[in-house]
Design a protein around this motif. Sequence first.
Motif, PDB file in Angstrom:
ATOM      1  N   LEU A   1      -4.160  -3.542  -5.024  1.00 37.54           N
ATOM      2  CA  LEU A   1      -4.092  -3.925  -3.613  1.00 37.54           C
ATOM      3  C   LEU A   1      -5.058  -5.069  -3.301  1.00 37.54           C
ATOM      4  O   LEU A   1      -4.726  -5.978  -2.527  1.00 37.54           O
ATOM      5  CB  LEU A   1      -4.410  -2.704  -2.744  1.00 37.54           C
ATOM      6  CG  LEU A   1      -4.148  -2.860  -1.236  1.00 37.54           C
ATOM      7  CD1 LEU A   1      -2.684  -3.168  -0.977  1.00 37.54           C
ATOM      8  CD2 LEU A   1      -4.568  -1.595  -0.498  1.00 37.54           C
TER       9      LEU A   1
ATOM     10  N   GLU B   1      -4.964   1.452  -8.233  1.00 41.49           N
ATOM     11  CA  GLU B   1      -4.204   1.039  -7.050  1.00 41.49           C
ATOM     12  C   GLU B   1      -5.049   0.147  -6.127  1.00 41.49           C
ATOM     13  O   GLU B   1      -4.533  -0.824  -5.543  1.00 41.49           O
ATOM     14  CB  GLU B   1      -3.722   2.261  -6.281  1.00 41.49           C
ATOM     15  CG  GLU B   1      -2.557   2.994  -6.942  1.00 41.49           C
ATOM     16  CD  GLU B   1      -2.993   3.770  -8.176  1.00 41.49           C
ATOM     17  OE1 GLU B   1      -2.127   4.142  -8.994  1.00 41.49           O
ATOM     18  OE2 GLU B   1      -4.222   3.987  -8.329  1.00 41.49           O
ATOM     19  N   GLU B   2      -6.350   0.474  -6.004  1.00 42.01           N
ATOM     20  CA  GLU B   2      -7.218  -0.372  -5.195  1.00 42.01           C
ATOM     21  C   GLU B   2      -7.360  -1.762  -5.799  1.00 42.01           C
ATOM     22  O   GLU B   2      -7.372  -2.772  -5.092  1.00 42.01           O
ATOM     23  CB  GLU B   2      -8.590   0.286  -5.041  1.00 42.01           C
ATOM     24  CG  GLU B   2      -8.608   1.431  -4.035  1.00 42.01           C
ATOM     25  CD  GLU B   2     -10.025   1.890  -3.749  1.00 42.01           C
ATOM     26  OE1 GLU B   2     -10.916   1.585  -4.565  1.00 42.01           O
ATOM     27  OE2 GLU B   2     -10.240   2.538  -2.720  1.00 42.01           O
TER      28      GLU B   2
ATOM     29  N   ARG C   1       0.829  -1.206   0.000  1.00 40.48           N
ATOM     30  CA  ARG C   1       0.000   0.000   0.000  1.00 40.48           C
ATOM     31  C   ARG C   1       0.866   1.260   0.000  1.00 40.48           C
ATOM     32  O   ARG C   1       0.611   2.207  -0.777  1.00 40.48           O
ATOM     33  CB  ARG C   1      -0.916  -0.002   1.221  1.00 40.48           C
ATOM     34  CG  ARG C   1      -1.820   1.232   1.282  1.00 40.48           C
ATOM     35  CD  ARG C   1      -2.566   1.336   2.593  1.00 40.48           C
ATOM     36  NE  ARG C   1      -3.544   0.289   2.733  1.00 40.48           N
ATOM     37  CZ  ARG C   1      -3.456  -0.714   3.589  1.00 40.48           C
ATOM     38  NH1 ARG C   1      -2.384  -0.798   4.390  1.00 40.48           N
ATOM     39  NH2 ARG C   1      -4.386  -1.623   3.672  1.00 40.48           N
ATOM     40  N   ASN C   2       1.877   1.273   0.843  1.00 40.96           N
ATOM     41  CA  ASN C   2       2.748   2.452   0.878  1.00 40.96           C
ATOM     42  C   ASN C   2       3.474   2.644  -0.450  1.00 40.96           C
ATOM     43  O   ASN C   2       3.629   3.785  -0.925  1.00 40.96           O
ATOM     44  CB  ASN C   2       3.764   2.297   2.012  1.00 40.96           C
ATOM     45  CG  ASN C   2       3.104   2.322   3.380  1.00 40.96           C
ATOM     46  OD1 ASN C   2       2.014   2.889   3.542  1.00 40.96           O
ATOM     47  ND2 ASN C   2       3.736   1.696   4.368  1.00 40.96           N
TER      48      ASN C   2
END
Length: 662
Positions: free
Chosen positions: A271, A267-268, A109-110
Amino acid sequence: MSGNGSAPRPGAPGDGAVHSGSTGRPVDPAGDIPLLRRLWSGGQLLPDGATGGPVHPLIRMFGRWVRRPLVPALRLWRRNIQLRVVATTLLMSLGVVLLLGLVVIGQVRNGLLDAKRHAAQAQAAGGFEVAEQMAEAADVRRQDEAGAAAGQKQDAATWLNNLVHQLASGGKGSYSVVALSAPTAGAADPSVANRGPRVSGDILPKSVPAGIREQVVRRGEVFEQYSTIVPEHKGAEAAPALVIGTLLDDNEGKPYQLYYLFPFTQEEKSLSLVKGTLATAGVFLVVLLGAIAWVVVRQVVTPVRMAARISERLAAGFLQERMKVSGEDDIARLGESFNKMAQNLQGKIQQLEELSRMQRRFVSDVSHELRTPLTTVRMAADVIHEAREDFDPVTARSAELLIGQLDRFESLLADLLEISRFDAGAAALEAEPIDLRDVVNRVVDGAEPLAERKGSRILIRGAEYPVVAEADARRVERVLRNLVVNAVEHGEGRDVVVRLAASHAAVAVAVRDYGVGLKPGEASRVFNRFWRADPARARTTGGTGLGLSIAEEDARLHGGWLQAWGEPGGGSQFRLTLPRTAGDALRTSPIPLEPEDSRRNRSTPGSGGQGGGPKALPGQIRPALPPGASAPSLPDATVPGGPGRVIRSTTDTGSEGRPRGR
């Protein structure tokens, strides 16, 4: 006296029992038992004999309902080491996988956020530079075309529309552009005030939060903030995004706010893909570790279980059982050692059995063979004893001693035959419902002559109510006769107390004397054959040294207990406990093994005092008393009673009653 008297409150410290109503019946308080423990033990919140309200059965039912499904699971958990190891491995593996997953997801995530943030900052910086260049170019054209007609001049609204369209055209849906008016302080230009927002994409202008607008207008520099994109259509879902904005001048030199909105949709998804992959891998890893632990533990536990089963069969008498040994590892060496131990044990047991068989046969044969010569000697001794008056005093005394020793010899032969029956397992129990009070009365009547010679009294306590049990009257009478005779013989002329009591599952008879007592450790050896506490003491009553051993075997044949307690100089107490129904298992005894008047109980605060009578000890079940009756008082053990008086209490008032006539 005032109302604040010194009478103790029910249940207060120092009060041995809580009395229900006016009946005076002692009730064991249940307030000291924790609620959860009482629920776990079966839901019984009130003591035996206490009356509860309508909520009592419901609470008991709730306690049983809570306890019922947990008992099998706890029993399986305690007894199955393989289950405990596998469950512990699974829990620890699950914890490790969760911790590792959280760390990995946090790192991913980072990383995604940092990458998105750097790309968004670069994209926004380029867009802001393009907007400034377009404003400067429009300002130059406006100066070159100063003399042109007013209708050919491009206004600020059209310029903003073109700017937003041009900046958003390179994004291809990866970001959105929003242009908002930003009048300076004190500006009153109606064209600026009426300028509406310009938005690219299917979003609303309120996707730009008011907080970032204030920061941009106040600081006049690039500012970024995490926010949520609000879609234009109600059915669409809001998405988190990074908002980057700044304050610029348009083609007319008027300030406006320009914002880039970068959604985290991709990005979601990335992830979520990482989470799903880690979850699937974690589940497979935990299951795999559990299977590995199951296989490994099974390889170790299976031989242990086999050894446990074979040990149980060895204990049951199957001495030929052996473990199967394969391989040369530690388990194989354990199996070989176990088999060697079993073989040696079998040899020793067979040797001891053969020796015991020979001893039993010898005792039985000798006992039977001695009966014939003993009968002849008895006949001759009886003839001599009847004619002893014609002999001189020495010969007459010898005839009396001969008869006494023959009586003892016959008792010894009878005891040896009885012991041989117990050793051979041939003793049979003829149980029928009997009242132990009748048995005690017969035993006491038979012991009166000995008590008269010793100067002792025999007191019977607890004979007010029936004490019925399924037992063999002959064997119980033999046990009690042995206990009472021993108590009188070792009582040093003091009182002997015979106490009876009964509970819902057991009955008990305790014989208490106040003589020499027993030293520490002698209570466990007093039932050994031919054992005496004082080897120098003569058996004046003709004892054979086998009485207590036979008594213990009789009690064991009933499924009961025969136990002893004593203290040096403080006397002793022998307790016989039998189940009410033949074949039932005993759990507790209605009479405590250590009597109420022992030195330790007398020195304990709250154990009884003058005028209050003895208090109930923990675990003692005392019979219900009639209304108005008080607790019984023990006799004064230090003052010898009258010769040969047998006292049978008809009430619990502690009165002696009348001496029995003879």
